[in-house]
Scaffold this motif. Structure first.
Motif, PDB file in Angstrom:
ATOM      1  N   LEU A  36       0.824  -1.213   0.000  1.00 24.42           N
ATOM      2  CA  LEU A  36       0.000   0.000   0.000  1.00 24.42           C
ATOM      3  C   LEU A  36       0.857   1.261   0.000  1.00 24.42           C
ATOM      4  N   TYR A  37       1.951   1.247   0.771  1.00 20.10           N
ATOM      5  CA  TYR A  37       2.823   2.411   0.809  1.00 20.10           C
ATOM      6  C   TYR A  37       3.499   2.631  -0.542  1.00 20.10           C
ATOM      7  N   ALA A  38       3.995   1.556  -1.138  1.00 16.29           N
ATOM      8  CA  ALA A  38       4.709   1.682  -2.412  1.00 16.29           C
ATOM      9  C   ALA A  38       3.760   1.974  -3.567  1.00 16.29           C
ATOM     10  N   GLY A  39       2.543   1.476  -3.508  1.00 19.34           N
ATOM     11  CA  GLY A  39       1.616   1.620  -4.616  1.00 19.34           C
ATOM     12  C   GLY A  39       0.544   2.664  -4.423  1.00 19.34           C
ATOM     13  N   HIS A  40       0.647   3.465  -3.376  1.00 20.70           N
ATOM     14  CA  HIS A  40      -0.430   4.420  -3.095  1.00 20.70           C
ATOM     15  C   HIS A  40      -0.594   5.466  -4.202  1.00 20.70           C
ATOM     16  N   VAL A  41       0.466   5.830  -4.883  1.00 19.20           N
ATOM     17  CA  VAL A  41       0.378   6.826  -5.954  1.00 19.20           C
ATOM     18  C   VAL A  41      -0.493   6.292  -7.087  1.00 19.20           C
ATOM     19  N   TRP A  42      -0.230   5.077  -7.515  1.00 16.80           N
ATOM     20  CA  TRP A  42      -1.009   4.486  -8.613  1.00 16.80           C
ATOM     21  C   TRP A  42      -2.441   4.192  -8.171  1.00 16.80           C
ATOM     22  N   LEU A  43      -2.582   3.771  -6.938  1.00 14.27           N
ATOM     23  CA  LEU A  43      -3.920   3.495  -6.408  1.00 14.27           C
ATOM     24  C   LEU A  43      -4.763   4.770  -6.373  1.00 14.27           C
ATOM     25  N   LEU A  44      -4.186   5.861  -5.876  1.00 14.05           N
ATOM     26  CA  LEU A  44      -4.919   7.126  -5.793  1.00 14.05           C
ATOM     27  C   LEU A  44      -5.207   7.702  -7.176  1.00 14.05           C
ATOM     28  N   ARG A  45      -4.282   7.549  -8.113  1.00 12.89           N
ATOM     29  CA  ARG A  45      -4.537   8.013  -9.484  1.00 12.89           C
ATOM     30  C   ARG A  45      -5.700   7.258 -10.110  1.00 12.89           C
ATOM     31  N   GLY A  46      -5.732   5.950  -9.909  1.00 15.92           N
ATOM     32  CA  GLY A  46      -6.820   5.139 -10.455  1.00 15.92           C
ATOM     33  C   GLY A  46      -8.163   5.528  -9.872  1.00 15.92           C
ATOM     34  N   VAL A  47      -8.213   5.735  -8.561  1.00 17.55           N
ATOM     35  CA  VAL A  47      -9.450   6.149  -7.913  1.00 17.55           C
ATOM     36  C   VAL A  47      -9.844   7.547  -8.390  1.00 17.55           C
ATOM     37  N   GLY A  48      -8.885   8.437  -8.548  1.00 22.98           N
ATOM     38  CA  GLY A  48      -9.162   9.798  -9.020  1.00 22.98           C
ATOM     39  C   GLY A  48      -9.749   9.812 -10.411  1.00 22.98           C
ATOM     40  N   LYS A  49      -9.203   9.014 -11.314  1.00 21.49           N
ATOM     41  CA  LYS A  49      -9.736   8.942 -12.676  1.00 21.49           C
ATOM     42  C   LYS A  49     -11.154   8.393 -12.684  1.00 21.49           C
ATOM     43  N   PHE A  50     -11.441   7.488 -11.769  1.00 21.54           N
ATOM     44  CA  PHE A  50     -12.785   6.919 -11.671  1.00 21.54           C
ATOM     45  C   PHE A  50     -13.785   7.959 -11.157  1.00 21.54           C
ATOM     46  N   LEU A  51     -13.354   8.801 -10.226  1.00 27.85           N
ATOM     47  CA  LEU A  51     -14.266   9.756  -9.591  1.00 27.85           C
ATOM     48  C   LEU A  51     -14.489  11.033 -10.394  1.00 27.85           C
ATOM     49  N   VAL A  52     -13.536  11.421 -11.242  1.00 29.85           N
ATOM     50  CA  VAL A  52     -13.665  12.666 -11.996  1.00 29.85           C
ATOM     51  C   VAL A  52     -14.556  12.436 -13.211  1.00 29.85           C
ATOM     52  N   VAL A  53     -15.568  13.282 -13.342  1.00 31.80           N
ATOM     53  CA  VAL A  53     -16.484  13.189 -14.470  1.00 31.80           C
ATOM     54  C   VAL A  53     -16.410  14.503 -15.227  1.00 31.80           C
ATOM     55  N   SER A  54     -16.264  14.433 -16.531  1.00 36.27           N
ATOM     56  CA  SER A  54     -16.214  15.632 -17.349  1.00 36.27           C
ATOM     57  C   SER A  54     -17.382  15.603 -18.319  1.00 36.27           C
ATOM     58  N   ASP A  55     -18.389  16.400 -18.034  1.00 34.80           N
ATOM     59  CA  ASP A  55     -19.569  16.471 -18.876  1.00 34.80           C
ATOM     60  C   ASP A  55     -19.439  17.624 -19.862  1.00 34.80           C
ATOM     61  N   PRO A  56     -20.057  17.495 -21.039  1.00 36.61           N
ATOM     62  CA  PRO A  56     -20.043  18.617 -21.980  1.00 36.61           C
ATOM     63  C   PRO A  56     -20.885  19.772 -21.441  1.00 36.61           C
ATOM     64  N   LEU A  57     -20.514  20.984 -21.804  1.00 37.14           N
ATOM     65  CA  LEU A  57     -21.250  22.157 -21.332  1.00 37.14           C
ATOM     66  C   LEU A  57     -22.574  22.291 -22.077  1.00 37.14           C
ATOM     67  N   ASN A  58     -23.606  22.666 -21.341  1.00 38.41           N
ATOM     68  CA  ASN A  58     -24.918  22.928 -21.916  1.00 38.41           C
ATOM     69  C   ASN A  58     -25.301  24.364 -21.612  1.00 38.41           C
ATOM     70  N   LYS A  59     -26.186  24.924 -22.420  1.00 37.66           N
ATOM     71  CA  LYS A  59     -26.681  26.273 -22.140  1.00 37.66           C
ATOM     72  C   LYS A  59     -27.496  26.247 -20.853  1.00 37.66           C
ATOM     73  N   ALA A  60     -27.461  27.376 -20.134  1.00 38.39           N
ATOM     74  CA  ALA A  60     -28.140  27.470 -18.843  1.00 38.39           C
ATOM     75  C   ALA A  60     -28.843  28.818 -18.740  1.00 38.39           C
ATOM     76  N   ASP A  61     -29.670  28.955 -17.709  1.00 39.48           N
ATOM     77  CA  ASP A  61     -30.347  30.221 -17.465  1.00 39.48           C
ATOM     78  C   ASP A  61     -29.375  31.270 -16.944  1.00 39.48           C
ATOM     79  N   ALA A  62     -28.387  30.831 -16.162  1.00 43.64           N
ATOM     80  CA  ALA A  62     -27.426  31.773 -15.579  1.00 43.64           C
ATOM     81  C   ALA A  62     -26.120  31.052 -15.276  1.00 43.64           C
TER      82      ALA A  62
END
Length: 98
Positions: free
Chosen positions: A11-37
């Motif tokens: 866990l200590y040696a692999g925490h960087v890769w583990l956290l990167r993998g979890v981060g990529k899973f959690l980040v969502v990038s949606d396309p922008l849509n028009k809004a009221d404000a």
């Protein structure tokens, strides 16, 4: 005991890769849509990146209104916000002229 030590070392040696993998899973990038404000929340950096990005989105037609949140703490006065208000007026004047 040895299993615990090996698990901890892994866990200590692999925490960087583990956290990167979890981060990529959690980040969502949606396309922008028009809004009221477009809402610009308080707490921007000195470069006013949020306000400038909101202006860019507004210019591209993503919304017709921009709402800027700024609040005063109990110890602040209107003088503390004069630079922000002046900056906002100057920015909107420049945007309207384009």
């Amino acid at each position: 005991m040895i299993v615990s030590l090996l698990s901890g070392l892994f866990l200590y040696a692999g925490h960087v890769w583990l956290l990167r993998g979890v981060g990529k899973f959690l980040v969502v990038s949606d396309p922008l849509n028009k809004a009221d404000a477009i809402v610009v929340l308080n707490g921007d950096s000195e470069r006013d990146e949020r306000l400038l990005h909101a202006t860019e989105l507004w210019q591209k037609g993503y919304a017709h209104k921009v709402i800027i949140s700024a609040h005063k703490a109990a110890w602040q006065s209107d003088e503390d916000f004069s630079d922000f208000f002046e900056f906002s007026k100057t920015l909107w004047s420049a945007v309207k002229e384009e």
